[in-house]
Design a protein around this motif. Sequence first.
Motif, PDB file in Angstrom:
ATOM      1  N   ILE A   1       3.705  -1.350   0.674  1.00  0.00           N
ATOM      2  CA  ILE A   1       3.237   0.136   1.076  1.00  0.00           C
ATOM      3  C   ILE A   1       2.662  -0.174   2.469  1.00  0.00           C
ATOM      4  CG2 ILE A   1       2.028   2.289   0.684  1.00  0.00           C
ATOM      5  CD1 ILE A   1       2.018   1.402  -2.332  1.00  0.00           C
ATOM      6  N   GLY A   2       3.234   0.981   3.316  1.00  0.00           N
ATOM      7  CA  GLY A   2       2.942   0.718   4.822  1.00  0.00           C
ATOM      8  C   GLY A   2       3.130  -0.299   5.534  1.00  0.00           C
ATOM      9  N   MET A   3       4.273  -1.005   4.980  1.00  0.00           N
ATOM     10  CA  MET A   3       4.447  -2.484   5.270  1.00  0.00           C
ATOM     11  C   MET A   3       5.050  -2.611   6.786  1.00  0.00           C
ATOM     12  SD  MET A   3       7.948  -2.816   3.015  1.00  0.00           S
ATOM     13  CE  MET A   3       8.422  -4.531   3.729  1.00  0.00           C
ATOM     14  N   THR A   4       5.435  -1.426   7.525  1.00  0.00           N
ATOM     15  CA  THR A   4       5.736  -1.507   8.811  1.00  0.00           C
ATOM     16  C   THR A   4       4.581  -1.290   9.889  1.00  0.00           C
ATOM     17  OG1 THR A   4       6.300   0.668   9.289  1.00  0.00           O
ATOM     18  CG2 THR A   4       8.076  -0.704   8.525  1.00  0.00           C
ATOM     19  N   TRP A   5       3.315  -0.949   9.288  1.00  0.00           N
ATOM     20  CA  TRP A   5       2.420  -0.589  10.238  1.00  0.00           C
ATOM     21  C   TRP A   5       1.379  -1.766  10.855  1.00  0.00           C
ATOM     22  CZ3 TRP A   5      -0.169   3.397   5.922  1.00  0.00           C
ATOM     23  CH2 TRP A   5       1.031   3.870   5.618  1.00  0.00           C
ATOM     24  N   PRO A   6       0.598  -1.732  11.690  1.00  0.00           N
ATOM     25  CA  PRO A   6      -0.115  -2.903  12.266  1.00  0.00           C
ATOM     26  C   PRO A   6      -0.931  -3.367  11.210  1.00  0.00           C
ATOM     27  CG  PRO A   6      -0.228  -0.897  13.712  1.00  0.00           C
ATOM     28  CD  PRO A   6       0.327  -0.446  12.588  1.00  0.00           C
ATOM     29  N   LYS A   7      -1.164  -4.597  11.187  1.00  0.00           N
ATOM     30  CA  LYS A   7      -2.133  -5.348  10.148  1.00  0.00           C
ATOM     31  C   LYS A   7      -3.581  -4.755  10.177  1.00  0.00           C
ATOM     32  CE  LYS A   7       0.528  -9.454   9.783  1.00  0.00           C
ATOM     33  NZ  LYS A   7       0.893 -10.944  10.682  1.00  0.00           N
ATOM     34  N   ARG A   8      -3.911  -4.522  11.513  1.00  0.00           N
ATOM     35  CA  ARG A   8      -5.375  -3.944  11.401  1.00  0.00           C
ATOM     36  C   ARG A   8      -5.400  -2.641  10.774  1.00  0.00           C
ATOM     37  NH1 ARG A   8      -3.159  -2.502  16.244  1.00  0.00           N
ATOM     38  NH2 ARG A   8      -3.437  -0.287  17.129  1.00  0.00           N
ATOM     39  N   TYR A   9      -4.379  -1.778  10.466  1.00  0.00           N
ATOM     40  CA  TYR A   9      -4.609  -0.699   9.449  1.00  0.00           C
ATOM     41  C   TYR A   9      -4.218  -1.164   8.119  1.00  0.00           C
ATOM     42  CZ  TYR A   9      -5.055   1.488  14.028  1.00  0.00           C
ATOM     43  OH  TYR A   9      -5.411   1.971  15.183  1.00  0.00           O
ATOM     44  N   GLY A  10      -4.235  -2.279   7.877  1.00  0.00           N
ATOM     45  CA  GLY A  10      -3.656  -2.289   6.516  1.00  0.00           C
ATOM     46  C   GLY A  10      -2.012  -2.744   6.369  1.00  0.00           C
ATOM     47  N   GLY A  11      -1.561  -2.646   7.309  1.00  0.00           N
ATOM     48  CA  GLY A  11      -0.118  -3.007   7.224  1.00  0.00           C
ATOM     49  C   GLY A  11       0.286  -4.391   7.396  1.00  0.00           C
ATOM     50  N   ARG A  12       1.803  -4.598   7.295  1.00  0.00           N
ATOM     51  CA  ARG A  12       2.272  -6.044   7.278  1.00  0.00           C
ATOM     52  C   ARG A  12       3.119  -6.383   8.513  1.00  0.00           C
ATOM     53  NH1 ARG A  12       0.544  -8.719   2.215  1.00  0.00           N
ATOM     54  NH2 ARG A  12      -0.655  -6.784   1.389  1.00  0.00           N
ATOM     55  N   GLU A  13       3.299  -5.279   9.362  1.00  0.00           N
ATOM     56  CA  GLU A  13       4.017  -5.511  10.609  1.00  0.00           C
ATOM     57  C   GLU A  13       5.606  -6.014  10.364  1.00  0.00           C
ATOM     58  OE1 GLU A  13       1.560  -7.507  13.521  1.00  0.00           O
ATOM     59  OE2 GLU A  13       0.098  -6.123  13.346  1.00  0.00           O
ATOM     60  N   ARG A  14       6.030  -5.512   9.148  1.00  0.00           N
ATOM     61  CA  ARG A  14       7.303  -5.748   8.837  1.00  0.00           C
ATOM     62  C   ARG A  14       8.151  -4.896   9.539  1.00  0.00           C
ATOM     63  NH1 ARG A  14       7.096  -9.251   3.510  1.00  0.00           N
ATOM     64  NH2 ARG A  14       9.219  -9.898   4.327  1.00  0.00           N
ATOM     65  N   SER A  15       9.767  -5.042   9.578  1.00  0.00           N
ATOM     66  CA  SER A  15      10.624  -4.164  10.234  1.00  0.00           C
ATOM     67  C   SER A  15      10.920  -2.927   9.379  1.00  0.00           C
ATOM     68  CB  SER A  15      11.756  -4.899  10.575  1.00  0.00           C
ATOM     69  OG  SER A  15      12.528  -5.257   9.452  1.00  0.00           O
ATOM     70  N   ALA A  16      11.514  -1.942   9.859  1.00  0.00           N
ATOM     71  CA  ALA A  16      12.019  -0.904   9.130  1.00  0.00           C
ATOM     72  C   ALA A  16      13.232  -1.183   8.394  1.00  0.00           C
ATOM     73  CB  ALA A  16      12.527   0.201  10.361  1.00  0.00           C
ATOM     74  N   LEU A  17      13.932  -2.303   8.599  1.00  0.00           N
ATOM     75  CA  LEU A  17      15.115  -2.553   7.761  1.00  0.00           C
ATOM     76  C   LEU A  17      14.541  -3.122   6.575  1.00  0.00           C
ATOM     77  CD1 LEU A  17      17.149  -4.058  10.820  1.00  0.00           C
ATOM     78  CD2 LEU A  17      17.434  -1.883   9.377  1.00  0.00           C
ATOM     79  N   GLU A  18      13.355  -4.122   6.820  1.00  0.00           N
ATOM     80  CA  GLU A  18      12.689  -4.648   5.503  1.00  0.00           C
ATOM     81  C   GLU A  18      12.258  -3.558   4.668  1.00  0.00           C
ATOM     82  OE1 GLU A  18      10.867  -8.819   6.500  1.00  0.00           O
ATOM     83  OE2 GLU A  18      10.534  -7.333   8.092  1.00  0.00           O
ATOM     84  N   ARG A  19      11.636  -2.694   5.292  1.00  0.00           N
ATOM     85  CA  ARG A  19      10.997  -1.323   4.275  1.00  0.00           C
ATOM     86  C   ARG A  19      12.138  -0.813   3.906  1.00  0.00           C
ATOM     87  NH1 ARG A  19      10.738   3.890   5.061  1.00  0.00           N
ATOM     88  NH2 ARG A  19       9.307   4.883   3.554  1.00  0.00           N
ATOM     89  N   TYR A  20      13.326  -0.694   4.382  1.00  0.00           N
ATOM     90  CA  TYR A  20      14.290  -0.104   4.018  1.00  0.00           C
ATOM     91  C   TYR A  20      14.990  -0.724   2.524  1.00  0.00           C
ATOM     92  CZ  TYR A  20      18.734   2.646   3.467  1.00  0.00           C
ATOM     93  OH  TYR A  20      19.779   3.486   2.948  1.00  0.00           O
ATOM     94  N   VAL A  21      14.887  -2.023   2.592  1.00  0.00           N
ATOM     95  CA  VAL A  21      15.398  -2.770   1.621  1.00  0.00           C
ATOM     96  C   VAL A  21      14.527  -2.605   0.390  1.00  0.00           C
ATOM     97  CG1 VAL A  21      15.326  -4.930   0.445  1.00  0.00           C
ATOM     98  CG2 VAL A  21      16.538  -4.477   2.513  1.00  0.00           C
ATOM     99  N   VAL A  22      13.130  -2.357   0.584  1.00  0.00           N
ATOM    100  CA  VAL A  22      12.278  -2.294  -0.539  1.00  0.00           C
ATOM    101  C   VAL A  22      12.188  -0.856  -1.124  1.00  0.00           C
ATOM    102  CG1 VAL A  22       9.649  -1.897  -1.107  1.00  0.00           C
ATOM    103  CG2 VAL A  22      10.485  -3.773   0.468  1.00  0.00           C
TER     104      VAL A  22
END
Lengths: 353, 381
Positions: B58-79
């Motif tokens: 969840i929020g996987m494309t967001w910056p790590k400092r906000y709890g994200g994982r800095e992953r790509s929009a394409l990875e998010r799409y797969v999820v």
Amino acid sequence: MSAAHDLLTDSAERLFGTLCDQAVGAAAEAGVWPEALWRAVEAAGFTEALVPEECGGSGIGAAEACGALAVAGQFAAPIPLAETMLARRFLARAGLPPIAGPLTVAPVDRRDAVTLERAGAVWRLGGRVRRVPWARQAAALVLVTTHDGEAMLVALAVPAERIVAGRNLAGEPRDDVTLDGLIVAENVAPAPGGCTRDDLLAAGAALRAQQIAGAAASVLAMTLRYAGERVQFGRPIGKFQAVQHNIAMLAGETASAAAAADMAAAAFEKLDPLAIAAAKLRAGEAASRVAALAHQVHGAIGFTREFALQNATRRLWSWREEFGKEAHWAERLGRAAVAAGGDGLWAMITAAG
Amino acid sequence: MSQLTFAPPVPAPEAEALRAEVRAFLAAELPPVSAPDRLRLGGRDPAFSRKVAARGWIGMTWPKRYGGRERSALERYVVQEEMLAAGAPVAAHWVADRQSGPNILRNGSEAQKNFFLPRIAAGECSFCIGMSEPDSGSDLAAARTRAAPVQGGFLVNGRKIWTSNAHCADYMILFCRTGEKSEDRHAGASQFIVDLRTPGITVRPIIDLAGLHHFNEVIFEDMFLPEESLLGGLGDGWRQVSGELAFERSGPERFLSSFRLMVELTAALGAEPSERAAMALGRLVAHVMTLRRLSRSVAGMLQAGREPAVEAALVKDLGTSFEQEVVEIARTLIEDEPAPGSADALAAVLAHLVQHAPSFSIRGGTREILRGIIARGLGLR
């Protein structure tokens, strides 16, 4: 998009934009072979684009070749480019010598079968192939057949008396060829993997999807231009919401045809039959809707021979028929889906890319 | 712009690796529910959402400092698409992950980002969308709910309607008027982050035609919002909401709403379907394959930092028309009639979808609005 892709597409746009106008199309339909256009296309290397690098090809790549073919479709180029690309690829892969000039392939109609028998030191062909593109102008016909259960490739110059001229809806040559008893002494070879009859059907379908996508793009462009110019009730017709919505649907179908063509291009090297089935089916369906919507927007003028729209729409109506129409690919895809089962359906879809 | 171009989806090996992970996760964690329950985006299971969050999805494309994982929009799409195809109960995090979080990330204050984003990413904070009003559906600029400036904040009066999950979400992003009406219909609107426990809010259920409760009417009576609940700039509401809609419109949920029906239909047709059934099913499969490419192409545009509002509208128009067509085609291929609550999964799923399909081309922007957006993108308006 790779840089190579852009480069080839750009050069195709320049070439066809310069040499392929409506007069060339009309002359071709009247039976005049477009020699200048063909020579330029050969000189540009497009006809060799699908010859694999390991077989002496330029290594252009299927995606780039497909891009060039879409441009040819966009300009309604009245030449057997897809057919020659396929024929040269198959010849090269089978280790047969290259043949100069425009080439064609068969069978295009999936119901047709060709027989090949030994006759001493030579071979004897049998059967009849229908709707062969440009058979009468082709330097050679590349046939895919079988002998003793083995896939075989045969290249031959077809004697004129064996050809019954016909044409497709766009007035392009689609000729019936009677092969019965024809003797071939050379240019017969076992078909390597990727060059069987099913492969020819899939490869041809993948390339027709490119041409459909290109023609659909030109139909959208023409329709946008016309809707901006044609004034009724004091306004360009493109200002009317009903017309706008038709054009929005047309844009959706054009985008779908392009996405389908991309899917086929990505599947071309391995000839993934499911991706290509989906692509030809969806592109064919888009072809029908694009033509219908564009003619609705254009009104009576689009229904004339003089207006350029027909160059594209008559080709869309033809190309959707060839190398398996929508119904054929739909059934294949449906049978693959039930084989995958409910639980395997999604994995089958994602595997198609 | 005269033609819309959809670049082929970028090959993303890291996203395909993730796909296997998501499938393994779903195989292990999907709650055992009947197929019709799995159909609904309304399938809401906060415990499941927390498990998804624990995997960092969840929020996987967001910056790590906000709890994200800095992953790509394409990875998010797969999820996203794997969750939808499996019918996972994603409603507790879907809206926050898809649009509220990205909106806060783009327009929020540092304090808002620090407060909300890690909570959303942990699966502990859900959002609903406060856009439509009784007199403002497709015509969002006609919104009348008003936030009037008062000492230390704003006083809000008005009503929102068709607000999905307002009865169970933690927060709403509220779109409302903050300025006077002017020539520019898009001026004078703002967005606020509203804690749904704030005094002055009444949530009334609206039952849909099938008898289900997912949307609501939300009434604001002298609700006080502190200044810091303003999201983005005062008067920037229209720009922000337009950006949010690109996220809302392009995802796989815009063509997979009926996918469960395709799964059940495929299973029910068996190994030897009639020619007619095989052809009909094959055609649907081809459409899903093509739509996936268009939708992933838009994900690539988002990844590249573009705002593909027109492309997203086009994909949603195609996708929702397809979702509706699936229902009509499926019912021609089976003998049984749709039966709500039936033990037969196919009849039950069909019953759910026949009744919910009309909403597909309404929610998130009606078909007519989308076609208007496409026409504008093509230069016709």
